[in-house]
Scaffold this motif. Structure first.
Motif, mmCIF file in Angstrom:
data_model
loop_
_atom_site.group_PDB
_atom_site.id
_atom_site.type_symbol
_atom_site.label_atom_id
_atom_site.label_comp_id
_atom_site.label_asym_id
_atom_site.label_seq_id
_atom_site.Cartn_x
_atom_site.Cartn_y
_atom_site.Cartn_z
ATOM 1 N N ALA A 126 0.828 -1.208 0.000
ATOM 2 C CA ALA A 126 0.000 0.000 0.000
ATOM 3 C C ALA A 126 0.861 1.256 0.000
ATOM 4 O O ALA A 126 0.546 2.250 -0.667
ATOM 5 C CB ALA A 126 -0.934 -0.008 1.207
ATOM 6 N N ARG A 127 1.964 1.220 0.755
ATOM 7 C CA ARG A 127 2.849 2.382 0.781
ATOM 8 C C ARG A 127 3.530 2.575 -0.556
ATOM 9 O O ARG A 127 3.672 3.712 -1.038
ATOM 10 C CB ARG A 127 3.887 2.203 1.898
ATOM 11 N N LEU A 128 3.952 1.496 -1.206
ATOM 12 C CA LEU A 128 4.538 1.609 -2.537
ATOM 13 C C LEU A 128 3.531 2.198 -3.509
ATOM 14 O O LEU A 128 3.877 3.017 -4.369
ATOM 15 C CB LEU A 128 4.996 0.237 -3.040
ATOM 16 N N ARG A 129 2.301 1.796 -3.383
ATOM 17 C CA ARG A 129 1.237 2.296 -4.257
ATOM 18 C C ARG A 129 1.088 3.807 -4.111
ATOM 19 O O ARG A 129 0.915 4.534 -5.085
ATOM 20 C CB ARG A 129 -0.068 1.584 -3.905
ATOM 21 N N THR A 130 1.148 4.277 -2.874
ATOM 22 C CA THR A 130 1.057 5.711 -2.630
ATOM 23 C C THR A 130 2.258 6.438 -3.235
ATOM 24 O O THR A 130 2.100 7.495 -3.869
ATOM 25 C CB THR A 130 0.991 5.994 -1.114
ATOM 26 N N LEU A 131 3.463 5.896 -3.037
ATOM 27 C CA LEU A 131 4.653 6.517 -3.603
ATOM 28 C C LEU A 131 4.568 6.608 -5.128
ATOM 29 O O LEU A 131 4.932 7.631 -5.729
ATOM 30 C CB LEU A 131 5.898 5.723 -3.209
ATOM 31 N N LEU A 132 4.089 5.539 -5.743
ATOM 32 C CA LEU A 132 3.962 5.538 -7.206
ATOM 33 C C LEU A 132 2.912 6.552 -7.665
ATOM 34 O O LEU A 132 3.149 7.301 -8.625
ATOM 35 C CB LEU A 132 3.588 4.140 -7.692
ATOM 36 N N ALA A 133 1.780 6.578 -6.995
ATOM 37 C CA ALA A 133 0.727 7.518 -7.365
ATOM 38 C C ALA A 133 1.226 8.959 -7.254
ATOM 39 O O ALA A 133 0.894 9.815 -8.089
ATOM 40 C CB ALA A 133 -0.502 7.308 -6.492
ATOM 41 N N GLU A 134 2.023 9.224 -6.248
ATOM 42 C CA GLU A 134 2.577 10.570 -6.077
ATOM 43 C C GLU A 134 3.493 10.947 -7.238
ATOM 44 O O GLU A 134 3.531 12.112 -7.654
ATOM 45 C CB GLU A 134 3.335 10.654 -4.758
ATOM 46 N N GLN A 135 4.221 9.960 -7.761
ATOM 47 C CA GLN A 135 5.092 10.239 -8.903
ATOM 48 C C GLN A 135 4.276 10.632 -10.126
ATOM 49 O O GLN A 135 4.613 11.579 -10.840
ATOM 50 C CB GLN A 135 5.965 9.020 -9.226
ATOM 51 N N PHE A 136 3.203 9.903 -10.370
ATOM 52 C CA PHE A 136 2.375 10.203 -11.540
ATOM 53 C C PHE A 136 1.629 11.525 -11.384
ATOM 54 O O PHE A 136 1.474 12.277 -12.350
ATOM 55 C CB PHE A 136 1.398 9.048 -11.796
ATOM 56 N N PRO A 178 -3.574 8.786 -11.329
ATOM 57 C CA PRO A 178 -2.335 8.375 -10.671
ATOM 58 C C PRO A 178 -2.453 7.052 -9.928
ATOM 59 O O PRO A 178 -1.531 6.235 -9.954
ATOM 60 C CB PRO A 178 -2.054 9.539 -9.717
ATOM 61 N N THR A 179 -3.576 6.838 -9.252
ATOM 62 C CA THR A 179 -3.730 5.585 -8.515
ATOM 63 C C THR A 179 -3.843 4.391 -9.456
ATOM 64 O O THR A 179 -3.306 3.320 -9.182
ATOM 65 C CB THR A 179 -4.967 5.638 -7.601
ATOM 66 N N ARG A 180 -4.529 4.571 -10.574
ATOM 67 C CA ARG A 180 -4.643 3.467 -11.536
ATOM 68 C C ARG A 180 -3.291 3.199 -12.191
ATOM 69 O O ARG A 180 -2.915 2.044 -12.413
ATOM 70 C CB ARG A 180 -5.701 3.777 -12.598
ATOM 71 N N ALA A 181 -2.565 4.247 -12.495
ATOM 72 C CA ALA A 181 -1.233 4.062 -13.066
ATOM 73 C C ALA A 181 -0.332 3.326 -12.081
ATOM 74 O O ALA A 181 0.473 2.476 -12.468
ATOM 75 C CB ALA A 181 -0.639 5.422 -13.440
ATOM 76 N N ALA A 182 -0.466 3.650 -10.800
ATOM 77 C CA ALA A 182 0.309 2.943 -9.773
ATOM 78 C C ALA A 182 -0.052 1.464 -9.743
ATOM 79 O O ALA A 182 0.822 0.597 -9.619
ATOM 80 C CB ALA A 182 0.055 3.575 -8.408
#
Length: 223
Positions: A126-136, A178-182
């Motif tokens: 879940a934390r990785l997902r948040t980090l990825l979404a933030e990047q997008f 961003p969340t879907r891209a993550a």
């Protein structure tokens, strides 16, 4: 009760726990095994952990925390968005490959449904997902689903399913958030975890995927 003053030998306990899990698995490992691996009495081990379950949980948390530190460092690196995304995904893949490469038993520490460490695995993803979404989001991919970047896209708030990225990819820009891209990126790395030569494949696979996910720079207008 675990003595706070005895925490200085906790890393040795966790190292011994890891060695035992590699040989016997979570279920068959005992406190006697851990004590024998350390070369101390079983009562001595109880100074550092409450029991085998506590030792396994602490070990799982240490492994996931170390991987998360690498992912968070990649997320703030002074680098293009694609490089930061790759670094986050590499942290997850490296954790999996390290554990699966050492012993078939240590894979249990990666099981999101495991009794002792499943919640740790899910919190990590879940934390990785948040980090990825933030990047997008930072790269300019609009979050059109009405939620903040990193908000759970699934009702249960858990990690994304182990899906084929091709089945997850959005075909309409109105739903590519961003969340879907993550989720798509996580599906990619999950798919690579069992692939031969996964570490080598991560870079080209990520680059190819991000070509369709990251917003393209707007060309300067000609006036």
């Amino acid at each position: 009760m675990v003595k706070a003053a005895a925490a200085d030998r906790l890393p040795e306990v966790l190292d011994a726990t890891y060695a035992c899990l590699s040989r016997y698995g979570v279920r068959r490992t005992t406190m006697d095994d851990i004590a024998r691996e350390m070369g101390v009495s079983r009562s001595a081990v109880y100074q550092y952990v409450r029991g085998k379950d506590d030792a396994v949980r602490r070990l799982a948390r240490r492994l996931h925390d170390r991987a998360l530190e690498r992912a968070e460092a990649a997320a703030v690196r002074a680098a293009p968005p694609a490089e930061r995304v790759h670094g986050i995904l590499a942290a997850k893949l490296d954790l999996v490959l390290d554990l699966t490469g050492r012993s078939p038993h240590t894979v249990e520490l990666l099981d999101p449904n495991a009794r002792l460490s499943g919640d740790i695995c899910n919190a990590f993803t879940a934390r990785l997902r948040t980090l990825l979404a933030e990047q997008f989001a930072a790269a300019g991919l609009g979050d059109r689903d009405g939620g903040p970047p990193g908000a759970p896209a699934h009702r249960d708030g858990g990690p994304p399913p182990s899906a084929d990225p091709a089945n997850t990819a959005a075909t309409d820009t109105d739903v590519l958030t961003p969340t879907r891209a993550a989720d798509i990126c996580l599906a990619l790395v999950i798919g690579l975890e069992t692939a031969p030569d996964a570490a080598r494949l991560l870079r080209p696979a990520t680059d190819a995927l991000l070509t369709g996910l990251l917003p393209r720079p707007t060309p300067p207008s000609r006036t």
